[in-house]
Design an enzyme around this catalytic site. Structure first.
Site, mmCIF file in Angstrom:
data_model
loop_
_atom_site.group_PDB
_atom_site.id
_atom_site.type_symbol
_atom_site.label_atom_id
_atom_site.label_comp_id
_atom_site.label_asym_id
_atom_site.label_seq_id
_atom_site.Cartn_x
_atom_site.Cartn_y
_atom_site.Cartn_z
ATOM 1 N N LYS A 42 -10.480 -37.350 20.735
ATOM 2 C CA LYS A 42 -9.385 -36.375 20.805
ATOM 3 C C LYS A 42 -9.891 -35.056 21.415
ATOM 4 O O LYS A 42 -9.191 -34.414 22.200
ATOM 5 C CB LYS A 42 -8.805 -36.112 19.408
ATOM 6 C CG LYS A 42 -8.116 -37.303 18.760
ATOM 7 C CD LYS A 42 -6.868 -37.761 19.484
ATOM 8 C CE LYS A 42 -5.719 -36.803 19.365
ATOM 9 N NZ LYS A 42 -4.483 -37.358 19.975
ATOM 10 N N TYR A 56 -13.218 -41.095 16.597
ATOM 11 C CA TYR A 56 -11.813 -40.689 16.739
ATOM 12 C C TYR A 56 -11.717 -39.228 17.156
ATOM 13 O O TYR A 56 -11.106 -38.890 18.179
ATOM 14 C CB TYR A 56 -11.058 -40.900 15.411
ATOM 15 C CG TYR A 56 -9.748 -40.139 15.341
ATOM 16 C CD1 TYR A 56 -8.686 -40.464 16.178
ATOM 17 C CD2 TYR A 56 -9.583 -39.064 14.452
ATOM 18 C CE1 TYR A 56 -7.486 -39.738 16.132
ATOM 19 C CE2 TYR A 56 -8.395 -38.348 14.404
ATOM 20 C CZ TYR A 56 -7.358 -38.685 15.242
ATOM 21 O OH TYR A 56 -6.183 -37.973 15.210
ATOM 22 N N THR A 90 -5.530 -32.762 17.045
ATOM 23 C CA THR A 90 -5.802 -32.754 15.611
ATOM 24 C C THR A 90 -6.823 -31.681 15.233
ATOM 25 O O THR A 90 -7.697 -31.333 16.046
ATOM 26 C CB THR A 90 -6.343 -34.141 15.192
ATOM 27 O OG1 THR A 90 -6.936 -34.043 13.906
ATOM 28 C CG2 THR A 90 -7.430 -34.648 16.144
ATOM 29 N N ASP A 91 -6.750 -31.212 13.991
ATOM 30 C CA ASP A 91 -7.758 -30.258 13.505
ATOM 31 C C ASP A 91 -9.130 -30.907 13.383
ATOM 32 O O ASP A 91 -10.140 -30.222 13.260
ATOM 33 C CB ASP A 91 -7.332 -29.661 12.151
ATOM 34 C CG ASP A 91 -7.181 -30.688 11.039
ATOM 35 O OD1 ASP A 91 -7.220 -31.905 11.309
ATOM 36 O OD2 ASP A 91 -7.013 -30.269 9.869
ATOM 37 N N GLU A 92 -9.169 -32.255 13.432
ATOM 38 C CA GLU A 92 -10.460 -32.939 13.242
ATOM 39 C C GLU A 92 -11.437 -32.659 14.377
ATOM 40 O O GLU A 92 -12.638 -32.892 14.239
ATOM 41 C CB GLU A 92 -10.238 -34.448 13.049
ATOM 42 C CG GLU A 92 -9.344 -34.705 11.852
ATOM 43 C CD GLU A 92 -9.350 -36.134 11.338
ATOM 44 O OE1 GLU A 92 -10.330 -36.851 11.546
ATOM 45 O OE2 GLU A 92 -8.341 -36.506 10.717
#
Ligand code: NAD
Ligand code: TYD
Length: 345
Positions: free
Chosen positions: A156, A152, A126-128
């Site tokens: 990741k 979260y 994810t870009d997060e």
């Protein structure tokens, strides 16, 4: 190809399996899913009916020895990992389950992929992991630092680094994709878009965290699936590919648009206490996958939004069933107690 898709009864994984079965008539797919709260029983049935001779389902955990058994039994050559705890709000309530699936589970997949003959491993990330941008900042590239804000995104980022270390240490066949916020049919109604659509359809209030000016970079789920397909086939081993449609929209703008389309009043919008460490803006530079692999997104934001809204209108039984489950009520009650006491700001 013989593929092991993990988390295939969730939102994006189910679209990816549908994409594989429709576009690659010679591929065989095994779906390993633990059927957590985020998996819908109807999604399981839907996939089973798509191509029964080329698809099988295994109920289980990516952190278990089942992974090795599946690789051996089905002669798996590629794993695409969608299995995850995926919601930031839940990670604030219970970081442990995120580390268990998103880190320990990935380590187990990497172990079996290595032990049983260098099975190619695609980690869906994810870009997060890049953290948050200010309004004037340039968008994240694959070289941006990893500065995750939530349990979260930290879990990741950890999985990404583990996978890359296996490429360097063991020469494992690894590729990583980092995508922006997805939307489309079959997304669990805890995430912003389906939550707004479902609440609006029922005339319920719509909780907006903080000032609602946070920006997300939206991509229609089918475009994400096509990109993963291209990375899986053409991606350079040991590399990361950002995936985005360059569609930055502030939360309040999306919510207003949905209310307008559904002809619902703006008075449903309720400003509530902000999410802790709420990332202000995501924006992702996807030049690498566009230039090197020739990927282009096909669905504009307005078209995708209209298709999504219509799906939720036509499938109200689907999301009502999820929302009625005891665990969801339990979660919602806990969540509200911790972060969003019903009071307006
Ligand atoms: P989701 O929550 O809808 O689905 C997750 C699926 O994984 C569910 O079917 C669940 O049952 C399964 N699962 C959970 N723990 C498991 C375990 N231990 N073993 C086996 N299965 C397990 O998630 P999603 O939104 O479809 O996201 C899929 C992946 O894409 C995630 O890795 C997420 O980090 C990533 N991603 C999501 C977005 C987004 O906007 N949703 C954007 C970028 C990346
Ligand atoms: P979300 O769908 O949880 O995705 P992410 O946090 O991974 O980007 O949230 C998208 C945006 O919407 C984020 O800025 C948080 C905000 N949001 C709300 O304002 N209210 C809500 O009820 C939810 C679920 C999210």
């Amino acid at each position: 190809m013989n593929l092991l898709i993990t988390g295939g009864c969730g939102f994006i994984g189910s679209h990816f399996i549908e994409h594989l079965l429709r576009h690659h008539p010679d591929y065989k797919v095994v779906n390993l899913d633990a059927m957590t709260y985020a998996a819908h029983p109807q999604t399981k049935e839907f996939l089973q009916n798509l191509a029964p001779s080329r698809y099988s389902f295994v109920h289980g955990d990516i952190g278990s020895a089942l992974v090795g058994e599946i690789i051996k039994t089905h002669d798996i050559d590629t794993i695409v990992n969608f299995a995850a705890e995926s919601h930031v709000d839940r990670s604030i309530l219970d970081p442990g389950s995120f580390v268990q699936t998103n880190v320990v589970g990935v380590q187990n997949l990497l172990y079996w992929a290595r032990k049983l003959g260098n099975v190619r491993f695609v980690q869906v990330s994810t870009d997060e992991v890049y953290g948050s941008l200010e309004p004037s900042d340039a968008s994240f590239t694959e070289h941006s630092h990893l500065v995750p804000s939530s349990p979260y995104s930290a879990s990741k980022a950890c999985a990404d680094l583990l996978a890359l270390s296996c490429f360097r240490t063991f020469r494992q066949e690894i590729v990583i994709t980092r995508c922006s916020n997805n939307f489309g049919p079959r997304q669990f109604p805890e995430k912003l878009l389906p939550l707004v659509i479902a609440n609006a359809l029922e005339g319920k209030s719509i909780p907006v965290y903080g000032d609602g000016r946070q920006v997300r970079d939206w991509i229609f789920v089918a475009d994400h699936c096509k990109a993963i397909d291209q990375v899986m086939h053409q991606g350079k081993l040991g590399e990361v590919y950002n995936i985005s449609s360059n569609q930055e929209v502030p939360n309040l703008e999306i919510i207003s648009k949905i209310l307008q389309i559904l002809d619902k009043p703006a008075s449903l919008i309720t400003f509530v206490k902000d999410r802790p460490a709420h990332d202000r803006r995501y924006a992702l530079n996807s030049n690498k996958i566009r230039q090197q692999l020739g990927w282009v997104p096909a669905t504009g934001f307005e078209e995708g939004l209209s298709r999504t809204i219509h799906w939720y209108i036509e499938n109200s039984a689907w999301w009502k069933q999820l929302r009625d489950k005891a665990f969801f009520d339990y979660y919602t009650a806990n969540y509200k107690a911790k972060f969003t006491p019903e009071a307006k700001l």
